[in-house]
Design an enzyme around this catalytic site. Structure first.
Site, PDB file in Angstrom:
ATOM      1  N   CYS A 142       4.549  -6.850   7.703  1.00  0.00           N
ATOM      2  CA  CYS A 142       5.481  -6.462   8.767  1.00  0.00           C
ATOM      3  C   CYS A 142       5.496  -7.568   9.815  1.00  0.00           C
ATOM      4  CB  CYS A 142       4.988  -5.157   9.397  1.00  0.00           C
ATOM      5  SG  CYS A 142       6.117  -4.459  10.643  1.00  0.00           S
TER       6      CYS A 142
ATOM      7  N   GLU B 267       0.835  -1.202   0.000  1.00  0.00           N
ATOM      8  CA  GLU B 267       0.000   0.000   0.000  1.00  0.00           C
ATOM      9  C   GLU B 267       0.865   1.246   0.000  1.00  0.00           C
ATOM     10  OE1 GLU B 267      -3.432  -1.678   2.931  1.00  0.00           O
ATOM     11  OE2 GLU B 267      -2.855   0.409   3.142  1.00  0.00           O
TER      12      GLU B 267
ATOM     13  N   CYS C  83      -1.673  -2.494  15.251  1.00  0.00           N
ATOM     14  CA  CYS C  83      -1.384  -2.197  13.849  1.00  0.00           C
ATOM     15  C   CYS C  83      -1.902  -3.268  12.897  1.00  0.00           C
ATOM     16  CB  CYS C  83       0.128  -2.041  13.666  1.00  0.00           C
ATOM     17  SG  CYS C  83       0.592  -1.524  12.013  1.00  0.00           S
TER      18      CYS C  83
ATOM     19  N   CYS D 107       3.205   8.389   1.528  1.00  0.00           N
ATOM     20  CA  CYS D 107       3.511   7.474   2.626  1.00  0.00           C
ATOM     21  C   CYS D 107       3.954   6.149   2.005  1.00  0.00           C
ATOM     22  CB  CYS D 107       2.261   7.312   3.485  1.00  0.00           C
ATOM     23  SG  CYS D 107       2.491   6.202   4.862  1.00  0.00           S
TER      24      CYS D 107
ATOM     25  N   CYS E 229       3.253  -5.171  16.471  1.00  0.00           N
ATOM     26  CA  CYS E 229       2.612  -4.148  17.315  1.00  0.00           C
ATOM     27  C   CYS E 229       1.116  -4.458  17.443  1.00  0.00           C
ATOM     28  CB  CYS E 229       2.820  -2.758  16.725  1.00  0.00           C
ATOM     29  SG  CYS E 229       4.564  -2.309  16.620  1.00  0.00           S
TER      30      CYS E 229
HETATM   31  N1  SAH Z   1       7.420   0.550  11.555  1.00  0.00           N
HETATM   32  C1  SAH Z   1       7.497   1.970  11.541  1.00  0.00           C
HETATM   33  C2  SAH Z   1       6.773   2.639  10.386  1.00  0.00           C
HETATM   34  C3  SAH Z   1       5.412   2.131  10.028  1.00  0.00           C
HETATM   35  S1  SAH Z   1       4.103   2.469  11.148  1.00  0.00           S
HETATM   36  C4  SAH Z   1       7.037   2.539  12.865  1.00  0.00           C
HETATM   37  O1  SAH Z   1       6.609   1.767  13.706  1.00  0.00           O
HETATM   38  O2  SAH Z   1       7.155   3.734  13.078  1.00  0.00           O
HETATM   39  C5  SAH Z   1       3.807   4.172  10.945  1.00  0.00           C
HETATM   40  C6  SAH Z   1       3.038   4.802  12.086  1.00  0.00           C
HETATM   41  O3  SAH Z   1       1.666   4.403  12.078  1.00  0.00           O
HETATM   42  C7  SAH Z   1       3.602   4.394  13.422  1.00  0.00           C
HETATM   43  O4  SAH Z   1       3.717   5.479  14.299  1.00  0.00           O
HETATM   44  C8  SAH Z   1       2.576   3.405  13.865  1.00  0.00           C
HETATM   45  O5  SAH Z   1       2.663   3.193  15.205  1.00  0.00           O
HETATM   46  C9  SAH Z   1       1.287   4.058  13.375  1.00  0.00           C
HETATM   47  N2  SAH Z   1       0.114   3.190  13.420  1.00  0.00           N
HETATM   48  C10 SAH Z   1       0.048   1.857  13.271  1.00  0.00           C
HETATM   49  N3  SAH Z   1      -1.194   1.408  13.466  1.00  0.00           N
HETATM   50  C11 SAH Z   1      -1.962   2.474  13.747  1.00  0.00           C
HETATM   51  C12 SAH Z   1      -3.344   2.658  14.043  1.00  0.00           C
HETATM   52  N4  SAH Z   1      -4.190   1.623  14.121  1.00  0.00           N
HETATM   53  N5  SAH Z   1      -3.787   3.921  14.301  1.00  0.00           N
HETATM   54  C13 SAH Z   1      -2.935   4.974  14.228  1.00  0.00           C
HETATM   55  N6  SAH Z   1      -1.623   4.868  13.936  1.00  0.00           N
HETATM   56  C14 SAH Z   1      -1.138   3.630  13.700  1.00  0.00           C
END
Ligand code: SAH
Length: 350
Positions: free
Chosen positions: A111, A91, A118, A104, A115
């Site tokens: 991944c 994406e 996510c 973006c 987390c």
């Molecule tokens: N792996 C990297 C980059 C990808 S995630 C990182 O962790 O920074 C990019 C951003 O989107 C991160 O800050 C992540 O925590 C956030 N993100 C992921 N899932 C999300 C969600 N459900 N709502 C809001 N932000 C989210």
């Protein structure tokens, strides 16, 4: 056939050498590809017909192809599902801002950081992306913008994947994006976001690239962060904040800390105060992000009052902070949701 998409002048010189193509041709060809957006040699009219035909026998120019595009109702956000030659899809999101057009970029297909909040990590990681493939994402969006006489001005490495787990290719991609013969994007307009791969934050610092570092913190203590982000067990908060401080001191660039607010998990005044203590005396800015709920997870967005109270708490402690403007929830902009649906429905993306 060699796919030369993503090759810089030096690499074009290298491959053309054995075909006795003079080096000045590389610059012309790069101009056709990256500036004029042409992917067929037959359109490169300042090359002789013979040369065009010969090139087409050995080389091809293949950026990723579009599988699906979604536009938000307000037209500010577009989401692209792009596919590479091996049918792996990622994406990419275009955000039209008042200061420019920001893309973006996904750095991995899926991944495996795990987390808890996510969507990108739900199906695991298919594979990392090559520098040329990340460039392909930017190139594709840029060619769409060109139709409106616009171009990509900003990059955020905040799509699916952990950029600092794909370090070498990501650095190569940053160079390609900046190269004036390729995308010509200023390093100052590039932000790299990490979940906290501490040793590679130190490595990145040594690259001397004036990009912005963004750290996905999301919790002010190890107890909450361990529950949300498995990487914290390897690199705990104290080490991460120290790395962030070093990065800011060395590069003189303000580090942003991303903080997703999740109802009743990390959004209390106690957490806001703890966060303020962590970031005191640091060149830092906190980006508060009310969570984008992901259907598969049981995390909810706090009320407006709670969001504002959290912000107020940080401001009172003199921590610079803003609540991020939400973009594109109507196109499922939470990372990975479009791809997840596609992969599940077709089983093609794996
Ligand atoms: N792996 C990297 C980059 C990808 S995630 C990182 O962790 O920074 C990019 C951003 O989107 C991160 O800050 C992540 O925590 C956030 N993100 C992921 N899932 C999300 C969600 N459900 N709502 C809001 N932000 C989210």
């Amino acid at each position: 056939m060699t796919n030369i998409f993503g090759y810089d002048i030096e690499k074009l010189n290298d491959v053309f050498k054995e075909f006795n193509i003079p080096t000045y041709r590389s610059k012309q060809i790069a101009d056709w590809i990256y500036n004029k957006g042409k992917t067929s040699f037959s359109e490169m009219t300042n090359l002789s017909k013979d040369l065009r035909e010969n090139l087409a026998k050995s080389f091809e120019i293949k950026p990723p192809v579009l599988i699906k595009r979604l536009n938000s109702n307000d037209k500010e956000t577009s989401k692209f599902l792009l596919e590479f030659e091996d049918k792996i899809s990622v994406e990419t999101v275009l955000m039209r801002k008042n200061y420019g057009n920001s893309v973006c970029v996904s750095t991995e297909a899926g991944c495996n950081m795990g987390c808890a909040f996510c969507a990108s990590t739900l199906l695991g990681k298919s594979r990392s992306l090559k520098a040329e493939e990340m460039l392909g994402e930017v190139y594709y969006v840029n060619s769409e913008l060109k139709k409106e006489n616009k171009n990509v001005t900003h990059l955020v490495l905040m799509g699916s994947g952990e950029p600092l787990m794909n370090y070498d290719e990501v650095i190569k991609f940053l160079h390609l994006s900046h190269d004036e013969n390729i995308m010509g994007i200023s390093y100052r307009n590039i932000t790299l976001s990490t979940s906290g791969v501490v040793p590679n934050i130190y490595r990145l610092m040594e690259e001397n690239l004036p990009i912005t570092l963004s750290i996905s913190l999301h919790a002010p203590n190890d107890k909450i962060r361990n529950a949300l982000m498995p990487i914290n067990k390897k690199y705990p908060i104290k080490d991460l904040i120290t790395a962030g401080k070093f990065y800011g001191d060395k590069t003189k660039r303000r580090v942003t800390y991303e903080y997703i607010l999740i109802d009743n998990i990390n959004d209390g005044k106690t957490e806001a105060k703890e966060l303020a203590v962590l970031l005191k005396n640091q060149l830092a800015h906190v980006n508060i992000i009310p969570i984008n709920p992901v259907k598969e997870r049981k995390f909810f967005r706090p009320s407006e009052e709670k969001i504002n109270a959290f912000l107020y708490c940080l401001e009172r402690e003199n921590i610079s902070a803003t609540v991020r403007k939400e973009m594109g929830t109507d196109v499922n902009a939470a990372c990975g949701q479009l791809r997840n649906r596609y992969v599940k429905n077709t089983k093609k993306g794996e």
